[in-house]
Structure formats: structure tokens, C-alpha cells
Design a protein around this motif. Structure first.
Motif, mmCIF file in Angstrom:
data_model
loop_
_atom_site.group_PDB
_atom_site.id
_atom_site.type_symbol
_atom_site.label_atom_id
_atom_site.label_comp_id
_atom_site.label_asym_id
_atom_site.label_seq_id
_atom_site.Cartn_x
_atom_site.Cartn_y
_atom_site.Cartn_z
ATOM 1 N N ASP A 86 -60.017 60.426 -37.947
ATOM 2 C CA ASP A 86 -60.156 61.651 -37.175
ATOM 3 C C ASP A 86 -60.616 61.503 -35.724
ATOM 4 O O ASP A 86 -60.834 62.501 -35.062
ATOM 5 C CB ASP A 86 -61.105 62.599 -37.888
ATOM 6 N N PHE A 87 -60.721 60.318 -35.171
ATOM 7 C CA PHE A 87 -61.193 60.263 -33.793
ATOM 8 C C PHE A 87 -60.237 59.576 -32.840
ATOM 9 O O PHE A 87 -59.728 60.177 -31.921
ATOM 10 C CB PHE A 87 -62.570 59.611 -33.718
ATOM 11 N N HIS A 88 -59.958 58.310 -33.030
ATOM 12 C CA HIS A 88 -59.044 57.612 -32.128
ATOM 13 C C HIS A 88 -58.109 56.706 -32.931
ATOM 14 O O HIS A 88 -58.443 56.254 -34.009
ATOM 15 C CB HIS A 88 -59.800 56.819 -31.063
ATOM 16 N N TRP A 89 -56.946 56.484 -32.326
ATOM 17 C CA TRP A 89 -55.914 55.712 -32.996
ATOM 18 C C TRP A 89 -55.285 54.743 -32.013
ATOM 19 O O TRP A 89 -55.265 54.979 -30.806
ATOM 20 C CB TRP A 89 -54.803 56.621 -33.526
ATOM 21 N N LYS A 90 -54.729 53.680 -32.534
ATOM 22 C CA LYS A 90 -53.905 52.775 -31.740
ATOM 23 C C LYS A 90 -52.512 52.825 -32.341
ATOM 24 O O LYS A 90 -52.341 52.635 -33.544
ATOM 25 C CB LYS A 90 -54.437 51.342 -31.783
ATOM 26 N N ILE A 91 -51.521 53.120 -31.494
ATOM 27 C CA ILE A 91 -50.143 53.158 -31.974
ATOM 28 C C ILE A 91 -49.352 52.053 -31.280
ATOM 29 O O ILE A 91 -49.625 51.691 -30.136
ATOM 30 C CB ILE A 91 -49.487 54.535 -31.754
ATOM 31 N N ASN A 92 -48.409 51.500 -32.005
ATOM 32 C CA ASN A 92 -47.506 50.467 -31.481
ATOM 33 C C ASN A 92 -46.109 51.057 -31.405
ATOM 34 O O ASN A 92 -45.626 51.648 -32.372
ATOM 35 C CB ASN A 92 -47.514 49.237 -32.387
ATOM 36 N N ILE A 93 -45.456 50.875 -30.261
ATOM 37 C CA ILE A 93 -44.147 51.465 -30.022
ATOM 38 C C ILE A 93 -43.154 50.358 -29.720
ATOM 39 O O ILE A 93 -43.426 49.477 -28.913
ATOM 40 C CB ILE A 93 -44.215 52.451 -28.838
ATOM 41 N N LYS A 94 -41.989 50.431 -30.384
ATOM 42 C CA LYS A 94 -40.931 49.436 -30.165
ATOM 43 C C LYS A 94 -39.586 50.143 -30.127
ATOM 44 O O LYS A 94 -39.353 51.095 -30.876
ATOM 45 C CB LYS A 94 -40.905 48.406 -31.286
ATOM 46 N N SER A 95 -38.709 49.644 -29.250
ATOM 47 C CA SER A 95 -37.333 50.120 -29.206
ATOM 48 C C SER A 95 -36.477 49.054 -28.538
ATOM 49 O O SER A 95 -36.935 48.378 -27.607
ATOM 50 C CB SER A 95 -37.238 51.431 -28.431
ATOM 51 N N LYS A 96 -35.268 48.904 -29.002
ATOM 52 C CA LYS A 96 -34.373 47.897 -28.453
ATOM 53 C C LYS A 96 -34.077 48.211 -26.983
ATOM 54 O O LYS A 96 -33.783 49.342 -26.626
ATOM 55 C CB LYS A 96 -33.077 47.870 -29.255
ATOM 56 N N GLY A 97 -34.182 47.186 -26.132
ATOM 57 C CA GLY A 97 -33.940 47.356 -24.706
ATOM 58 C C GLY A 97 -35.192 47.643 -23.904
ATOM 59 O O GLY A 97 -35.142 47.750 -22.685
ATOM 60 N N TYR A 98 -36.335 47.771 -24.583
ATOM 61 C CA TYR A 98 -37.605 48.086 -23.921
ATOM 62 C C TYR A 98 -38.678 47.084 -24.326
ATOM 63 O O TYR A 98 -38.616 46.496 -25.398
ATOM 64 C CB TYR A 98 -38.077 49.498 -24.305
ATOM 65 N N LYS A 99 -39.685 46.939 -23.472
ATOM 66 C CA LYS A 99 -40.829 46.103 -23.814
ATOM 67 C C LYS A 99 -41.692 46.836 -24.842
ATOM 68 O O LYS A 99 -41.899 48.042 -24.725
ATOM 69 C CB LYS A 99 -41.673 45.829 -22.562
ATOM 70 N N PRO A 100 -42.210 46.122 -25.866
ATOM 71 C CA PRO A 100 -43.110 46.774 -26.832
ATOM 72 C C PRO A 100 -44.373 47.261 -26.127
ATOM 73 O O PRO A 100 -44.828 46.656 -25.152
ATOM 74 C CB PRO A 100 -43.431 45.682 -27.838
ATOM 75 N N GLU A 101 -44.935 48.341 -26.628
ATOM 76 C CA GLU A 101 -46.098 48.965 -25.996
ATOM 77 C C GLU A 101 -47.128 49.324 -27.060
ATOM 78 O O GLU A 101 -46.781 49.769 -28.147
ATOM 79 C CB GLU A 101 -45.653 50.227 -25.261
ATOM 80 N N SER A 102 -48.401 49.114 -26.750
ATOM 81 C CA SER A 102 -49.499 49.614 -27.581
ATOM 82 C C SER A 102 -50.225 50.662 -26.771
ATOM 83 O O SER A 102 -50.411 50.517 -25.562
ATOM 84 C CB SER A 102 -50.464 48.491 -27.948
ATOM 85 N N PHE A 103 -50.618 51.728 -27.439
ATOM 86 C CA PHE A 103 -51.194 52.873 -26.740
ATOM 87 C C PHE A 103 -52.360 53.410 -27.555
ATOM 88 O O PHE A 103 -52.264 53.526 -28.776
ATOM 89 C CB PHE A 103 -50.106 53.946 -26.580
#
Length: 134
Positions: free
Chosen positions: A58-75
Motif C-alpha cells: 500500500d505505499f510504494h512500488w517498483k515496476i519494470n517496463i519492457k518493450s521491443k525496440g526500447y530500452k528497459p526501464e525501472s520506475f
């Protein structure tokens, strides 16, 4: 007692993480994977680049984002669960294509088609037509 026991079934114990994934030009990224870090909770963006995840945390989260053609990102998502727009950067292959430094550049840009494919060097044809000695 009965009412207290059914509250978790209506999602009151769940927290939502929402946001939108866009590219460097501001266009939505379709089918990017968005995953809660260290869990099996994963979703994909829709045609508008939007996503929604549920979490018991319920407070904070770390999400990982990936898609072909883009650099992976953590947010990191802190308060409220809304990320707003997250911008993904193009990977090096796409950057080369956009800059024109890739060998694929010639296959996709009109100026190259115009010069080499649609109108090949036609000097040889013209010389044959206008030379009466042939």
C-alpha cells in the motif's frame, strides 16, 4: 461478522497502480510489459499505452517496463499509485534507423527509392534513343 469477512472480496484490500507508457515522441507504446518487481504480477499496455496493476502493498512500488525496440526501464511509484506518463527511450538499433546511419535507412526512405529504385540511372537509355548511329 459476515460483512467484515466479505470486504476483502470487493477489492478494498487492493491498491491500484495506473499510468501510461509513451515513446520519446509522445506516442503511446502498445503491448509494453509492466511488471511489479519481485512478483508474478504483470500486465500489458493497451492501444493508448495505458496500464493498470493491482497490489496488496500500500505505499510504494517498483515496476519494470519492457518493450521491443526500447530500452528497459525501472520506475518507482510512490504515493497514490498513478505514474503519469513514463517515457521509454528507443534502443540503439531504432536510433540508428531514425538517424539514417543504419543500412536499413535505404530501404525505408523515399529519397533513396526515388534515386535508386524507382528511377535507376537512365542515362544509358536516353543515349540509345537520341543517338541515330545505333
Amino acid at each position: 461478522m459476515f460483512i467484515l469477512s466479505i470486504i476483502p472480496y470487493f477489492g478494498i484490500g487492493q491498491n491500484k497502480i495506473t499510468g501510461k507508457i509513451v515513446d520519446q515522441l509522445g506516442f503511446p507504446v502498445y503491448r509494453a510489459s509492466v511488471e511489479l518487481n519481485a512478483t508474478d504480477n504483470i500486465t500489458y499496455t493497451d492501444y493508448d499505452g495505458s496500464f493498470s496493476l493491482s497490489s496488496t502493498k500500500d505505499f510504494h512500488w517498483k515496476i519494470n517496463i519492457k518493450s521491443k525496440g526500447y530500452k528497459p526501464e525501472s520506475f518507482f511509484v510512490l504515493n497514490g499509485g498513478n505514474t503519469g506518463n513514463i517515457v521509454l527511450e528507443y534502443n540503439t538499433d531504432i536510433n540508428k534507423l531514425l538517424d539514417g546511419s543504419s543500412s536499413l535507412h535505404q530501404k525505408f526512405y523515399w529519397d533513396t527509392w526515388n534515386k535508386e529504385i524507382l528511377f535507376p540511372k537512365s542515362e544509358h537509355l536516353l543515349v540509345g534513343l537520341f543517338n541515330p548511329s545505333n
